[in-house]
Design a protein around this motif. Structure first.
Motif, PDB file in Angstrom:
ATOM      1  N   ILE A  80       8.239  82.529  26.483  1.00  0.00           N
ATOM      2  CA  ILE A  80       7.113  83.429  26.211  1.00  0.00           C
ATOM      3  C   ILE A  80       7.410  84.381  25.056  1.00  0.00           C
ATOM      4  N   HIS A  84       8.849  81.842  22.878  1.00  0.00           N
ATOM      5  CA  HIS A  84       7.977  80.757  22.409  1.00  0.00           C
ATOM      6  C   HIS A  84       8.254  80.464  20.926  1.00  0.00           C
ATOM      7  N   LEU A 133      -2.276  74.311  30.910  1.00  0.00           N
ATOM      8  CA  LEU A 133      -2.958  75.424  30.240  1.00  0.00           C
ATOM      9  C   LEU A 133      -4.452  75.376  30.530  1.00  0.00           C
ATOM     10  N   ALA A 166      -0.634  78.943  23.110  1.00  0.00           N
ATOM     11  CA  ALA A 166       0.293  78.342  24.071  1.00  0.00           C
ATOM     12  C   ALA A 166       0.383  76.852  23.785  1.00  0.00           C
ATOM     13  N   CYS A 175       4.376  80.046  25.515  1.00  0.00           N
ATOM     14  CA  CYS A 175       3.219  80.965  25.491  1.00  0.00           C
ATOM     15  C   CYS A 175       3.477  82.068  24.486  1.00  0.00           C
TER      16      CYS A 175
END
Length: 197
Positions: A80, A84, A133, A166, A175
């Motif tokens: 994240i 990411h 997602l 994402a 994400c």
């Protein structure tokens, strides 16, 4: 109870990430031991701060190799925010610093004609073939973003043009937003992640 190993990348907001997992009945713990990260059923790579500093910490502990190995083996892993971005080959934020290179391409800065950093809620649109997602509103705090992720199924948001909000491939999720700060939408995504085997 699913155990989630959280990889510290420096200034990550680990307390809120751990609280989010605990609310979902998971058992999170922090470790930067390569063996723990390799053996764990579920791993999160969080990140707040700079691409270069976060990557240096991973390399220092041999976690760059271990994370690439996990992802290549399609083991449940979620990255994240800066985490990411570390999945990409490089970032404009830290020229000359290689990322994990799991996703081809570069992370770039938002254009100068929009507010940077992007702080707050933005609409996420999932791709038609997304498995994990979904459409919804998520909380972002970022100055850099990727505009494509070849080989991955992506969800997009718009801030100075569309960008990768994402991405997913098998049991791996990246994400740009903060699921732990994204209310019911983020909790639902983390819950789907915990269900991955």
């Amino acid at each position: 109870m699913t155990e989630v190993v959280i990889v510290p990348t420096g200034t990550a907001n680990i307390a809120s990430v751990m609280a989010a997992f605990r609310r979902l009945g998971a058992s999170p713990r922090v470790s930067e031991a390569a063996g723990d990260v390799l053996a764990a059923s579920h791993v999160m790579l969080p990140g707040v701060g700079a691409f270069g500093a976060s990557m240096a910490r991973l390399v220092q502990h041999g976690l760059d190799r271990v994370l690439k190995e996990r992802i290549a083996a399609d083991r449940p892993t979620i990255a994240i925010c800066v985490g990411h971005q570390l999945l990409f080959e490089r970032s404009e934020e830290s020229p000359g610093v290689p990322g994990l290179g799991v996703v081809p391409g570069e992370v770039g800065r938002f254009p100068a004609d929009v507010r940077v950093p992007q702080f707050g809620w933005n609409h996420v649109r999932a791709g038609e073939d997304s498995r994990l997602l979904e459409d919804g509103y998520a909380y972002f705090a970022n100055s850099y973003r990727a505009t494509e992720a070849p080989g991955w199924t992506i969800a997009t948001a718009t801030h100075g043009g569309p960008f990768v909000a994402a991405m997913e491939r098998g049991n791996v999720i990246g994400c740009q937003f903060h699921p732990e700060l994204s209310g019911a939408y983020g909790a639902a995504l983390l819950s789907r992640f915990l269900e991955l085997a």
